[in-house]
Design a protein around this motif. Sequence first.
Motif, mmCIF file in Angstrom:
data_model
loop_
_atom_site.group_PDB
_atom_site.id
_atom_site.type_symbol
_atom_site.label_atom_id
_atom_site.label_comp_id
_atom_site.label_asym_id
_atom_site.label_seq_id
_atom_site.Cartn_x
_atom_site.Cartn_y
_atom_site.Cartn_z
ATOM 1 N N GLY A 6 0.818 -1.202 0.000
ATOM 2 C CA GLY A 6 0.000 0.000 0.000
ATOM 3 C C GLY A 6 0.853 1.253 0.000
ATOM 4 N N ILE A 7 1.844 1.259 0.895
ATOM 5 C CA ILE A 7 2.717 2.435 0.999
ATOM 6 C C ILE A 7 3.444 2.682 -0.319
ATOM 7 C CG2 ILE A 7 4.776 3.363 2.123
ATOM 8 C CD1 ILE A 7 3.888 1.845 4.653
ATOM 9 N N PHE A 8 4.016 1.626 -0.858
ATOM 10 C CA PHE A 8 4.791 1.766 -2.098
ATOM 11 C C PHE A 8 3.901 2.257 -3.250
ATOM 12 C CE2 PHE A 8 8.322 -1.392 -0.844
ATOM 13 C CZ PHE A 8 9.113 -0.343 -0.431
ATOM 14 N N THR A 9 2.744 1.629 -3.353
ATOM 15 C CA THR A 9 1.903 1.917 -4.510
ATOM 16 C C THR A 9 1.338 3.337 -4.451
ATOM 17 O OG1 THR A 9 1.277 -0.390 -4.496
ATOM 18 C CG2 THR A 9 -0.023 1.070 -5.873
ATOM 19 N N PHE A 10 0.765 3.692 -3.302
ATOM 20 C CA PHE A 10 0.037 4.958 -3.240
ATOM 21 C C PHE A 10 0.961 6.142 -2.967
ATOM 22 C CE2 PHE A 10 -3.212 1.772 -2.393
ATOM 23 C CZ PHE A 10 -4.143 2.134 -3.354
ATOM 24 N N ASP A 11 1.934 5.942 -2.094
ATOM 25 C CA ASP A 11 2.830 7.038 -1.715
ATOM 26 C C ASP A 11 3.932 7.228 -2.736
ATOM 27 O OD1 ASP A 11 2.036 8.510 0.331
ATOM 28 O OD2 ASP A 11 3.457 7.721 1.813
ATOM 29 N N LEU A 12 4.798 6.204 -2.817
ATOM 30 C CA LEU A 12 5.975 6.324 -3.681
ATOM 31 C C LEU A 12 5.604 6.180 -5.147
ATOM 32 C CD1 LEU A 12 8.445 4.194 -1.517
ATOM 33 C CD2 LEU A 12 8.427 6.669 -1.790
ATOM 34 N N GLY A 13 4.650 5.319 -5.423
ATOM 35 C CA GLY A 13 4.298 5.046 -6.821
ATOM 36 C C GLY A 13 3.363 6.075 -7.423
ATOM 37 N N GLY A 14 2.741 6.883 -6.579
ATOM 38 C CA GLY A 14 1.826 7.911 -7.075
ATOM 39 C C GLY A 14 0.673 7.326 -7.870
ATOM 40 N N PHE A 15 0.040 6.309 -7.302
ATOM 41 C CA PHE A 15 -1.027 5.588 -7.994
ATOM 42 C C PHE A 15 -2.124 6.527 -8.506
ATOM 43 C CE2 PHE A 15 -5.101 3.208 -7.583
ATOM 44 C CZ PHE A 15 -4.870 2.243 -8.536
ATOM 45 N N PHE A 16 -2.560 7.467 -7.651
ATOM 46 C CA PHE A 16 -3.649 8.373 -8.054
ATOM 47 C C PHE A 16 -3.152 9.500 -8.940
ATOM 48 C CE2 PHE A 16 -5.571 6.718 -4.023
ATOM 49 C CZ PHE A 16 -6.572 5.991 -4.656
ATOM 50 N N ILE A 17 -1.971 10.046 -8.571
ATOM 51 C CA ILE A 17 -1.465 11.227 -9.268
ATOM 52 C C ILE A 17 -1.214 10.922 -10.753
ATOM 53 C CG2 ILE A 17 0.422 12.911 -9.314
ATOM 54 C CD1 ILE A 17 0.723 12.186 -6.236
ATOM 55 N N ARG A 18 -0.795 9.671 -11.033
ATOM 56 C CA ARG A 18 -0.482 9.323 -12.413
ATOM 57 C C ARG A 18 -1.712 9.431 -13.305
ATOM 58 N NH1 ARG A 18 0.512 4.249 -13.370
ATOM 59 N NH2 ARG A 18 2.095 4.370 -14.969
ATOM 60 N N GLY A 19 -2.875 9.164 -12.723
ATOM 61 C CA GLY A 19 -4.106 9.263 -13.498
ATOM 62 C C GLY A 19 -4.209 8.219 -14.591
ATOM 63 N N GLN A 20 -3.513 7.086 -14.414
ATOM 64 C CA GLN A 20 -3.614 6.022 -15.412
ATOM 65 C C GLN A 20 -4.215 4.774 -14.792
ATOM 66 O OE1 GLN A 20 -0.107 5.060 -17.680
ATOM 67 N NE2 GLN A 20 0.586 7.170 -17.637
ATOM 68 N N ALA A 21 -5.096 4.123 -15.538
ATOM 69 C CA ALA A 21 -5.734 2.923 -15.007
ATOM 70 C C ALA A 21 -4.878 1.703 -15.297
ATOM 71 C CB ALA A 21 -7.131 2.768 -15.596
ATOM 72 N N ASP A 22 -3.792 1.583 -14.579
ATOM 73 C CA ASP A 22 -3.014 0.338 -14.650
ATOM 74 C C ASP A 22 -2.360 0.105 -13.288
ATOM 75 O OD1 ASP A 22 -0.767 1.925 -14.365
ATOM 76 O OD2 ASP A 22 -0.210 1.831 -16.468
ATOM 77 N N LEU A 23 -1.657 -1.007 -13.136
ATOM 78 C CA LEU A 23 -1.062 -1.331 -11.832
ATOM 79 C C LEU A 23 0.472 -1.257 -11.872
ATOM 80 C CD1 LEU A 23 -3.316 -4.190 -10.431
ATOM 81 C CD2 LEU A 23 -3.207 -1.800 -9.754
ATOM 82 N N GLN A 24 0.991 -0.467 -12.824
ATOM 83 C CA GLN A 24 2.449 -0.327 -12.915
ATOM 84 C C GLN A 24 3.085 0.113 -11.592
ATOM 85 O OE1 GLN A 24 4.962 -1.031 -15.059
ATOM 86 N NE2 GLN A 24 3.442 -2.241 -16.150
ATOM 87 N N PRO A 25 2.546 1.167 -10.955
ATOM 88 C CA PRO A 25 3.198 1.587 -9.706
ATOM 89 C C PRO A 25 3.162 0.494 -8.639
ATOM 90 C CG PRO A 25 1.140 2.778 -10.046
ATOM 91 C CD PRO A 25 1.425 2.043 -11.312
ATOM 92 N N PHE A 26 2.162 -0.383 -8.711
ATOM 93 C CA PHE A 26 2.043 -1.487 -7.753
ATOM 94 C C PHE A 26 3.131 -2.537 -8.016
ATOM 95 C CE2 PHE A 26 -0.036 -5.759 -7.247
ATOM 96 C CZ PHE A 26 -0.049 -5.802 -5.871
ATOM 97 N N PHE A 27 3.230 -2.973 -9.271
ATOM 98 C CA PHE A 27 4.170 -4.059 -9.571
ATOM 99 C C PHE A 27 5.625 -3.597 -9.606
ATOM 100 C CE2 PHE A 27 0.282 -6.042 -11.330
ATOM 101 C CZ PHE A 27 0.327 -7.194 -10.557
ATOM 102 N N ASN A 28 5.851 -2.314 -9.942
ATOM 103 C CA ASN A 28 7.228 -1.836 -10.056
ATOM 104 C C ASN A 28 8.038 -2.028 -8.782
ATOM 105 O OD1 ASN A 28 7.296 -1.106 -12.671
ATOM 106 N ND2 ASN A 28 6.820 1.065 -12.334
ATOM 107 N N PHE A 29 7.341 -1.982 -7.655
ATOM 108 C CA PHE A 29 8.074 -2.069 -6.390
ATOM 109 C C PHE A 29 8.254 -3.508 -5.899
ATOM 110 C CE2 PHE A 29 6.732 2.365 -6.272
ATOM 111 C CZ PHE A 29 7.943 2.962 -5.956
ATOM 112 N N HIS A 30 7.615 -4.432 -6.594
ATOM 113 C CA HIS A 30 7.686 -5.814 -6.096
ATOM 114 C C HIS A 30 9.085 -6.380 -5.953
ATOM 115 C CE1 HIS A 30 3.263 -7.305 -6.334
ATOM 116 N NE2 HIS A 30 3.424 -6.202 -5.636
#
Lengths: 249, 248
Positions: B37-61
Amino acid sequence: MIEISHVTRKFEHFTAVDDLSFSVSEGEVLGFLGPNGAGKSTTMKIITGFLAPTSGTVTIDGHDIRTDPLAAKQLIGYLPEGAPSYPDMTVLGFLEFIAQIRGFSGKEMQQRVEKVLNDVDLSSVCEQTIDTLSKGFKRRVGLAQAILHDPKVLILDEPTDGLDPNQKHQVRQLIRNLAKDKIVIVSTHILEEVSAVCTRAIIIANGRIVADGTPNELEAQAPVTEAAEMPTAPGRLEAFFRSVTAQEA
Amino acid sequence: MDSLFGKTGIIFKRELMAYFSTPLAYVFIVIFLVMNGIFTFDLGGFFIRGQADLQPFFNFHPWLYLFMIPALAMGLWSDERKTGTIELLMTLPIKLRDAVLGKFLAAWVLSGVALLLTFPIWITVNYLGNPDNGVILAAYIGSWLMAGGFLAIGSCMSAMTRNAVIAFILTVAICFAFVASGSAIVLNAFSGWAPEFLTNAIASLSFLTHFDAISKGVLDIRDMLFFAAVIGAWLLASAIVIEIKKAN
């Protein structure tokens, strides 16, 4: 029948077992004696297939422990030194695991586990996790897993170590009851145990056999002066034990 | 079934239950989800990117696995050596292969469960937009395969020592080498002077390179084979190490 033939095990700096040969047949309860570091546990680890010998062979009922390990291991029940078991499991869970590995399932598994729980008097704690048990109970859990499949060959490394006198008596009784038609090898430091349960004793020192015979035969060979001070059978056995192992140490 | 897998299933079941009979499994899953959660939403900027994909989620795996997976694997064999149960296990009528595979699979399934429990983020992204669910599925598979690679390394390191903490540190170090060999820092350091084939070889060993390809939705059989080969090789190494070291 177990045949140990010219087994040698070298570790980096020393030879733990040195060209050891002996055989044990059905009905024999062999006491395996020797000072600490004499190679008792190493020999048992080789017989049970945990360690490979540097040279030599071990066969269990014709199955070579190196080339046909699964068949040989199926015949063996083994209590390793210190009676290790998985501390997070319950007694019941642990014994069911062992039973499954031994090829039992369903009703037969439950009957086996139930019988062994009764045999070693563990029913009262069968739902407890093993790490909450006292030393005596843990030892009995180790014994239970070793005898669960009614093995033809039973190898027990110091089965009574750390038990109180009542528990020791109980374990000896158990070994005596089990011994019929079986091959039992018991290592121990307690010489009265040898007189009490063994039909034969082997004393090893520095990885070699220094004496092999019935407990009575070995007692009779005790040095005369010392034997005179030791009126009991275990006492004489102890005198003999010291006479054959002291100079080696 | 029985002849092919032998007693792997029995070992697998015991190991998996062992994870859940201690807090380990729960702690692992909860921390995994929180960190994700922290990685995706904070560091990955899940919302700010405004794109419907899970790149910020998987990038940190890869980086998340780098310290989570070694924690899962560190006790696999070192605990058996420490408590002496390895002597019990290895004198039971099982093949070494059954034990190595059973233990590995139990840890792998647990990491898979943790991964599956991230499903709310998949629901979220589907609620917010129209992502390519094929790409997401591919990325999940790739992530799980990568976790398997980390675990196989951890299994081998755990077999090396009876000390779980040492096993943890060794695993992190080796996994880091496998992850970082595909990162720009390492590759740039080589690309200036080294011949191209060497740079390519280093990059091709990297978990990052193969995982990136899969997580972008390219389910190339070669990337999958890479992880299968990594798992196979390290499990084989585990078996060899156990055989050599069990006596000490």
